[in-house]
Every structure is written in C-alpha cells, then in structure tokens.
Design a protein around this motif. Structure first.
Motif, PDB file in Angstrom:
ATOM      1  N   TYR A 150      -6.980  -2.399  -0.337  1.00  0.00           N
ATOM      2  CA  TYR A 150      -5.977  -3.144  -1.298  1.00  0.00           C
ATOM      3  C   TYR A 150      -5.848  -4.555  -1.179  1.00  0.00           C
ATOM      4  O   TYR A 150      -5.107  -5.196  -1.844  1.00  0.00           O
TER       5      TYR A 150
ATOM      6  N   LYS B 222       0.687  -1.217   0.023  1.00  0.00           N
ATOM      7  CA  LYS B 222       0.142   0.129   0.054  1.00  0.00           C
ATOM      8  C   LYS B 222       1.061   1.266  -0.075  1.00  0.00           C
ATOM      9  O   LYS B 222       2.220   1.104   0.353  1.00  0.00           O
ATOM     10  N   PRO B 223       0.416   2.351  -0.349  1.00  0.00           N
ATOM     11  CA  PRO B 223       1.151   3.555  -0.194  1.00  0.00           C
ATOM     12  C   PRO B 223       1.947   3.870   1.030  1.00  0.00           C
ATOM     13  O   PRO B 223       3.108   4.247   0.895  1.00  0.00           O
TER      14      PRO B 223
ATOM     15  N   GLN C  82      -4.281   4.573  -6.830  1.00  0.00           N
ATOM     16  CA  GLN C  82      -4.418   5.616  -5.986  1.00  0.00           C
ATOM     17  C   GLN C  82      -3.250   6.765  -6.280  1.00  0.00           C
ATOM     18  O   GLN C  82      -3.654   7.833  -6.222  1.00  0.00           O
TER      19      GLN C  82
ATOM     20  N   THR D   7      -2.609   0.251  -5.562  1.00  0.00           N
ATOM     21  CA  THR D   7      -1.861   1.364  -4.981  1.00  0.00           C
ATOM     22  C   THR D   7      -1.494   2.320  -6.253  1.00  0.00           C
ATOM     23  O   THR D   7      -1.388   3.378  -6.171  1.00  0.00           O
TER      24      THR D   7
ATOM     25  N   LYS E 131      -8.720   5.987  -3.458  1.00  0.00           N
ATOM     26  CA  LYS E 131      -8.647   4.369  -3.467  1.00  0.00           C
ATOM     27  C   LYS E 131      -9.480   3.733  -4.260  1.00  0.00           C
ATOM     28  O   LYS E 131     -10.431   4.475  -4.564  1.00  0.00           O
TER      29      LYS E 131
END
Length: 487
Positions: free
Chosen positions: A181, A136-137, A207, A204, A213
């Motif tokens: 995610y 994820k970010p 986004q 990811t 998201k």
C-alpha cells in the motif's frame, strides 16, 4: 503471557493476535469496569532508546485524537523493558480478516462504506496534524452492528510509523510503509504529507472491492517497482458489473504524483460513492507546472532495463493496426540515454501529450508502457523496428491511447483505417498537418469509439496516434477530445 497474569496493572484475559511487531491481548482495566486491547511490543523493538523515545512521543500525540472512527489510545508505557500501549477494545475483526470471508472482495457498497468511515477518522487525524503512514485493511477495524451499517475504526495511529512487521520496509530504524500500500514518495524516501494516507486508502479500497492487492507480484522489489512505474489497476477488470467510473476513482487515489490525487480521504470516499451510483467522476487532474519524477540510484537503473509488467486495459485481440516498415534501414542517431530509452524519439514527437518518463503521467493522466506486436511489455534498452506505446487514460472520454512510430523515421504507410466505419478529414494546426479518422467498432460485442490521427509534417509523419473509448462514439471523440488535444 497467559490468562490471569497482570502486566502494567492490566489483567490479561486472552491473546488476540501476534505479529512481528509484538502481541495484542484482551485485558481488564485495573480501575474501570471495561476491557482494553493491550499491545506489547517485541523485545527487539523495545531495546532501542531512540525508538522508545519516539514511540512514547507519538503515542502521546495520538492519544489527543478523539474521534468515533479512530481507536482511542488510553495509556502507554514501559514494563520490564517492554513497550506497551493500551487501546480501546473494539468487538469484531479487522478488514483483512473480513476479506478472508470474502476472498473475491466485499460487496462494493459495503467496501465503500468501510472506506467512507475510515476516511472520516483519517481526515480528523490529518486536521490534527497526524499522519498514519500505514493505512491497510489490517489497520481498519470493522464491528458489525445488528441494526445498522458496520461500525468502522482506524487503529495503530502513533505506532505505525515507529514499528513494522516483516512485510514492511525499514530504513535507519524507521518504518516506511507496508509495501503493498506504499505511496511512491514513501518508497523514494521523500517528505510526506496527508496524501500518503490517501494513496494507501485507495489501495485499500481496491483490495476491499476486488479481494486482491493492487500489485500482486511475488517479491517486495517487484511490488515497489509497480508502485513507482505501473499505472493504477482497474477494478472493473476484476469485478464484473462494477461501473467503469470506479476505475477513475482508483486511478486518482493512487496517482503517482501527490498533486494529482484527491486532496482529502473524504473526497476519495465521496467519489467512490458517486461511482457506484453511476455518476460522472472527475478525471485525474493535470496540474500546471507538472514536474516529472525520475527514479534515482539503483531503482532508476533497474527501471530502464525491466519490462513494465501488466497491461492496464484489455482490448481483447482487436489491437490497432501495426505495420512493419518497408525497410529495416538503421535509424538515425538519437539520444537514447533518457528515461524512455529507445522509445525516446517517439515521446519527443508528442511532448505535451505523452509523459516525460515511465514514472510520470501525461495529458489527462496518460500512463504509458512500451509493447511488442503481441501486446507484451518490452524493455527500453532494446531497439526495434517500431515503437508502440500503449497508454491508459482517465476515461474522460478516452480509455486507451496508443502511439506507433517507425524507428527508421520512414513515413507511416497510407493504409485505410480498416475495421472501422470511419469518417475522415484533413487537419492543420500551427505545428503541423495531417488527417484525422474516426468511427466505431466492437469489442466483445460492446461498441467502441475509435479515432486515429496521422501526420504530414516531417517531425511526426513516421507516427500514428490511435484512441479508444468504451463509453462514447468515435464522433464524440472527435467532438470532445480532438479540439483541445495537445497534438
């Protein structure tokens, strides 16, 4: 802990951040002239013996991974009943912090660079037999370089699967994923492989490009439902000027079935770069022996009665013609207990074209939703005079396909293909006959290719199939899609 305190031999300099999993500190190594990032887990996580053993084992495995795009794990242990892990300190911020500076999304080129570099680290981990399971970010660190592109490193290997934050799901003490995610197989509790990280990297990327998201619903349950049932989102609907090819990249990266995804993170990144250059991107594959996925237990029960949220593709107000049947006679008795409910008879008329369930995909990656006359999603347990299934495709060359069927099984009205400068001709195949019509129209001032298929055979003469493309003409749909269409 405060600045100047010593923990596990490391002198604390300052606190970098905190979350449900614990706190992260900038600390000084006791023997080397270097700073490290020290993560100290919360007491709740540290108190479980099985959790502690798994954490230490996985941290040891992750420490063996040496790659320039992966944050190095330097040490781990237990101090005063608290688990800790010492990691390479990277000056900069994570990609989640970066998105706060760019709420509408990063410039696409920068987003693709971040994902490309992260993909290198993830592929190296996969080659070493490690899964991340929480891409994820917030777990991608970005360190701007003064004389070149951003330096990018993936973090939290070895602990993502052992500990979780409040936004994550847990089962029997084990973290599944951050919901935003999470791949469908994670939510179903199935055996995972490297493609779970590919799905999350695709989410990811979405986004990073759009700022939002993939499924921005208000509750975790709704987000889970979307991962399981809704088609992947189209970033070009959010970002003006983003090439349509980018939609295909996200669609393939976030395919519900693992076999339909890219088979490496690097392949995903390469396709994203090609899409930005306007190059052709391969469609989502439809493997032989494709097996449908049905939701089990409570999720399956909910899936059959909830309307599927969100429309994957917007055509403005120019929807295909939808005609009310001449009579409202009761429909013939049919089995409506399958995954498509009252729409099952329409899907059964095109078994090789349409997906077997709302959670699977059909020909060329079709993902379908039941709609009403206003284009709103409808539940699958309420019978209507007409079934309208709107399906997003892979854009090669079809963007949207719709199937309209009259529930009473009366013949579809023989009405001209209005609004389109059309050609028409009869067709005959081994399984039936009918007419195919084609032409072009406009949507928002842009040309749109159209193709319609009507049927004479009794098994399908109550249905019509419409196709749309924003990249090719109706003639091109006739020449390229129609010859091999499983109709």
């Amino acid at each position: 802990m405060r600045a100047g305190e010593v923990f596990a031999g490391f002198r604390i300099e300052r606190k970098l951040g905190a979350g449900g999993m614990g706190s992260v500190y900038l600390a000084r190594h006791p023997r080397l002239p270097r700073q490290i990032a020290l993560k100290v887990l919360s007491d709740t996580s540290s108190s479980d013996d099985e959790f502690r053993a798994r954490f230490l084992r996985e941290a040891e495995l992750a420490a063996r991974l040496a790659h320039p795009n992966v944050v190095a794990i330097l040490d781990r242990g237990v101090q005063d009943e608290s688990l800790w892990i010492a990691m390479q300190f990277v000056e900069g911020a994570d990609a989640a912090d970066l998105l706060r500076e760019f709420p509408a999304g990063l410039p696409p080129e920068r987003a693709v660079h971040v994902v490309t570099e992260a993909a290198r680290g993830l592929d190296a981990a996969h080659a070493a037999g490690l899964l991340h399971r929480d891409v994820k970010p917030a777990n991608i660190l970005v360190s701007p370089e003064p004389d070149g592109p951003d330096r990018v490193l993936v973090t939290d290997f070895g602990i993502a699967r052992a500990i979780g934050e409040s936004t994550e799901l847990t089962a029997a003490g084990e973290v599944l994923a951050t919901v935003a995610y999470a791949a469908p197989e994670q939510l179903r509790g199935e055996t995972l492989d490297h493609r779970v990280d590919i799905y999350a990297l695709g989410a990811t990327l979405y986004q990073l490009v759009t700022g939002g998201k993939p499924f921005p619903h208000e509750t975790a349950v709704a987000v889970m439902q979307a991962h399981l049932m809704e088609p992947p989102p189209r970033p070009s609907d959010i970002v003006p000027g983003l090439p349509k090819q980018f939609d295909r990249v996200i669609a393939r990266a976030m395919a519900k079935e693992q076999d339909q995804r890219y088979q490496s993170c690097g392949a995903l990144a390469e396709a994203a770069g090609a899409a930005l250059r306007g190059e052709t991107v391969a469609p989502v594959p439809h493997p032989a022996g494709y097996r449908k996925r049905l939701l089990s237990g409570a999720v399956a029960a909910v899936a059959l009665v909830l309307a599927i949220a969100a429309t994957a593709f917007v055509l403005g107000t120019n929807h295909p013609e939808k005609h009310s049947p001449a009579t409202t006679s009761a429909a013939p008795i049919a089995d409506e207990s399958g995954p498509w409910g009252v729409a099952g008879f329409a899907v059964a008329a095109f078994p090789k074209l349409l997906p077997h369930s709302p959670t699977s995909s059909g020909f060329h990656g079709l993902w379908c939703q039941a709609k009403d006359d206003n284009g709103n999603s409808v539940p699958l347990d309420v019978r209507r005079d007409q079934v309208w299934l709107e399906c997003s495709s892979d854009g090669d060359p079809v963007d949207v396909l719709s199937v309209n069927c009259i529930t009473s099984r009366l013949n579809w009205p023989d009405i001209p293909y209005s609004g389109v400068s059309a050609g028409t001709r009869p067709w005959t195949r081994g399984n039936g006959s009918g007419r195919v019509m084609w032409g072009d129209s406009t949507v928002g001032g842009k040309p749109k290719g159209n193709l319609r298929v009507a049927f004479d055979d009794a098994a399908r003469n109550f249905c019509v199939v419409d196709l749309y493309s924003l990249t090719v003409s109706g003639q091109a749909l006739l020449d390229t899609w129609w010859p091999d269409a499983p109709i």
